[in-house]
Scaffold this motif. Structure first.
Motif, PDB file in Angstrom:
ATOM      1  N   LYS A  98      -2.060  49.164 -29.545  1.00  0.00           N
ATOM      2  CA  LYS A  98      -1.344  49.571 -30.757  1.00  0.00           C
ATOM      3  C   LYS A  98      -0.206  48.614 -31.112  1.00  0.00           C
ATOM      4  CE  LYS A  98       0.049  53.691 -31.375  1.00  0.00           C
ATOM      5  NZ  LYS A  98       0.761  54.970 -31.105  1.00  0.00           N
ATOM      6  N   GLY A  99       0.182  47.748 -30.184  1.00  0.00           N
ATOM      7  CA  GLY A  99       1.350  46.888 -30.399  1.00  0.00           C
ATOM      8  C   GLY A  99       2.651  47.632 -30.203  1.00  0.00           C
ATOM      9  N   ASP A 100       2.602  48.703 -29.401  1.00  0.00           N
ATOM     10  CA  ASP A 100       3.774  49.549 -29.180  1.00  0.00           C
ATOM     11  C   ASP A 100       4.602  48.997 -28.009  1.00  0.00           C
ATOM     12  OD1 ASP A 100       5.572  51.638 -29.367  1.00  0.00           O
ATOM     13  OD2 ASP A 100       4.347  53.031 -28.196  1.00  0.00           O
ATOM     14  N   TYR A 101       5.110  47.794 -28.194  1.00  0.00           N
ATOM     15  CA  TYR A 101       5.895  47.140 -27.147  1.00  0.00           C
ATOM     16  C   TYR A 101       6.854  46.143 -27.786  1.00  0.00           C
ATOM     17  CZ  TYR A 101       2.429  43.431 -27.903  1.00  0.00           C
ATOM     18  OH  TYR A 101       1.630  42.478 -28.488  1.00  0.00           O
ATOM     19  N   VAL A 102       7.794  45.680 -26.993  1.00  0.00           N
ATOM     20  CA  VAL A 102       8.711  44.628 -27.430  1.00  0.00           C
ATOM     21  C   VAL A 102       8.688  43.527 -26.376  1.00  0.00           C
ATOM     22  CG1 VAL A 102      10.213  46.157 -28.744  1.00  0.00           C
ATOM     23  CG2 VAL A 102      10.681  45.767 -26.320  1.00  0.00           C
ATOM     24  N   ILE A 103       9.103  42.343 -26.764  1.00  0.00           N
ATOM     25  CA  ILE A 103       9.212  41.223 -25.833  1.00  0.00           C
ATOM     26  C   ILE A 103      10.685  40.980 -25.547  1.00  0.00           C
ATOM     27  CG2 ILE A 103       8.787  38.777 -25.430  1.00  0.00           C
ATOM     28  CD1 ILE A 103       6.245  40.444 -25.469  1.00  0.00           C
ATOM     29  N   GLN A 104      11.061  41.094 -24.284  1.00  0.00           N
ATOM     30  CA  GLN A 104      12.431  40.825 -23.851  1.00  0.00           C
ATOM     31  C   GLN A 104      12.488  39.397 -23.299  1.00  0.00           C
ATOM     32  OE1 GLN A 104      13.740  43.279 -20.587  1.00  0.00           O
ATOM     33  NE2 GLN A 104      15.830  42.504 -20.637  1.00  0.00           N
ATOM     34  N   GLU A 105      13.330  38.563 -23.883  1.00  0.00           N
ATOM     35  CA  GLU A 105      13.442  37.171 -23.446  1.00  0.00           C
ATOM     36  C   GLU A 105      14.606  37.016 -22.471  1.00  0.00           C
ATOM     37  OE1 GLU A 105      13.722  34.857 -27.028  1.00  0.00           O
ATOM     38  OE2 GLU A 105      11.530  34.751 -27.237  1.00  0.00           O
ATOM     39  N   LEU A 106      14.323  36.421 -21.328  1.00  0.00           N
ATOM     40  CA  LEU A 106      15.329  36.191 -20.293  1.00  0.00           C
ATOM     41  C   LEU A 106      15.485  34.702 -20.047  1.00  0.00           C
ATOM     42  CD1 LEU A 106      14.047  38.838 -17.705  1.00  0.00           C
ATOM     43  CD2 LEU A 106      15.701  39.191 -19.547  1.00  0.00           C
ATOM     44  N   HIS A 107      16.725  34.273 -19.855  1.00  0.00           N
ATOM     45  CA  HIS A 107      16.992  32.877 -19.538  1.00  0.00           C
ATOM     46  C   HIS A 107      17.279  32.735 -18.046  1.00  0.00           C
ATOM     47  CE1 HIS A 107      17.295  31.175 -23.626  1.00  0.00           C
ATOM     48  NE2 HIS A 107      17.718  32.381 -23.970  1.00  0.00           N
ATOM     49  N   PRO A 108      16.529  31.906 -17.333  1.00  0.00           N
ATOM     50  CA  PRO A 108      16.855  31.653 -15.930  1.00  0.00           C
ATOM     51  C   PRO A 108      18.137  30.834 -15.804  1.00  0.00           C
ATOM     52  CG  PRO A 108      14.592  30.970 -16.478  1.00  0.00           C
ATOM     53  CD  PRO A 108      15.319  31.210 -17.763  1.00  0.00           C
ATOM     54  N   VAL A 109      18.661  30.765 -14.587  1.00  0.00           N
ATOM     55  CA  VAL A 109      19.725  29.820 -14.272  1.00  0.00           C
ATOM     56  C   VAL A 109      19.055  28.616 -13.613  1.00  0.00           C
ATOM     57  CG1 VAL A 109      20.171  31.010 -12.067  1.00  0.00           C
ATOM     58  CG2 VAL A 109      21.882  29.447 -13.014  1.00  0.00           C
ATOM     59  N   GLU A 110      19.504  27.420 -13.971  1.00  0.00           N
ATOM     60  CA  GLU A 110      18.914  26.229 -13.371  1.00  0.00           C
ATOM     61  C   GLU A 110      19.989  25.408 -12.672  1.00  0.00           C
ATOM     62  OE1 GLU A 110      18.715  22.843 -16.823  1.00  0.00           O
ATOM     63  OE2 GLU A 110      17.170  24.397 -16.922  1.00  0.00           O
TER      64      GLU A 110
END
Length: 269
Positions: A98-110
């Motif tokens: 259904k597309g019943d989701y969101v995308i959470q973007e996370l930034h790593p530490v480098e």
């Protein structure tokens, strides 16, 4: 969503419950028209990781933080990263279609770890820890951007992302940070604070643009152990460690009812 064109990677640890969950998930996905990759495909639409938080982190590192959304099914203990339980497979497939989701973007530490002969780049989604090998006390000169801040003495320091604020950082007394904030947290590990040594005894919060520079005293350049998300790295003759928030993004697929603070209450309180 056209399921026939949707390619999914399924990755699991070796625990029997994880393997069985993976087998059942594969059957259910194929019955719904999805294609399951036989080997890890970097062109896939989704990665499903079955296991605990350790398996989730190992998957990200093993496949070099792929630019593919990833969702976890928890067959481990805490399951802070994992979105689903094994009994939620049908719900997951229904809501994904259904597309019943969101995308959470996370930034790593480098970190760029420079020795006397070369520089090595490493990343952590939770944290990068700089500590003494074999439990040695170490002395680290720490600068933020161009400002010298302190000569740290103690067991080491941890540089955590907001995502990692609830992991090792939390057990050290660091702050829990909402993952919607872009910042880094520097948390001391057993700091020494006497008339001879002065170290921060609480964590320090810095903006995402901050460059963190660490110079170990030369007598300790072979006594440094670097740990990224629980994985140890040993390099000899370290002269400088340069840390910053990575521009790379890890994409977590979250169902739309996901709430970070509810997760914190569920797992910690």
């Amino acid at each position: 969503m056209n399921n026939n064109n949707c390619l999914i990677n399924i990755v699991s640890n070796d625990r029997p419950i994880s393997k069985e969950t993976g087998r059942i998930l594969r059957e259910k996905l194929e019955k719904n028209g999805f294609t399951i990759s036989e080997t890890f495909d970097y062109k896939a639409d989704l990665v499903v990781c079955i296991g605990g938080d350790g398996s989730f982190l190992r998957t990200l590192h093993e496949y070099r933080f792929p630019d593919i959304p990833i969702i976890g099914i928890n067959t481990g203990h805490l399951g802070f990263f994992q979105e689903l339980s094994p009994y939620q497979l049908d719900e997951f497939i229904f809501r994904y279609q259904k597309g019943d989701y969101v995308i959470q973007e996370l930034h790593p530490v480098e970190a760029l770890v420079c020795t006397r002969t070369s520089c090595i780049e490493i990343m952590g989604i939770n944290e990068i820890t700089i500590k003494g090998d074999k439990s040695r006390t170490i002395h680290l000169n720490i600068s933020l951007d161009e400002s010298f801040v302190e000569k740290f003495s103690g067991d080491g320091i941890l540089v955590a992302t907001p995502t990692g604020s609830t992991a090792y950082n939390y057990s050290l007394g660091g702050s829990i940070v909402d993952p919607r904030l872009n910042l880094l947290q520097i948390t001391p590990i057993a700091p020494i604070n006497t008339i001879a040594y002065r170290s921060f005894t609480s964590s320090v919060i810095v903006p995402k643009e901050t460059a963190i520079k660490i110079h170990p005293e030369y007598t300790f350049e072979n006594s440094i152990l670097i740990v990224t998300d629980g994985m140890e790295h040993k390099y000899n003759e370290i002269v400088e460690i340069y840390l910053k928030m990575s521009k790379m993004k890890t994409k977590l697929l979250r169902l739309k009812n996901y709430d970070f603070w509810n997760k914190v209450k569920e797992k910690f309180l």
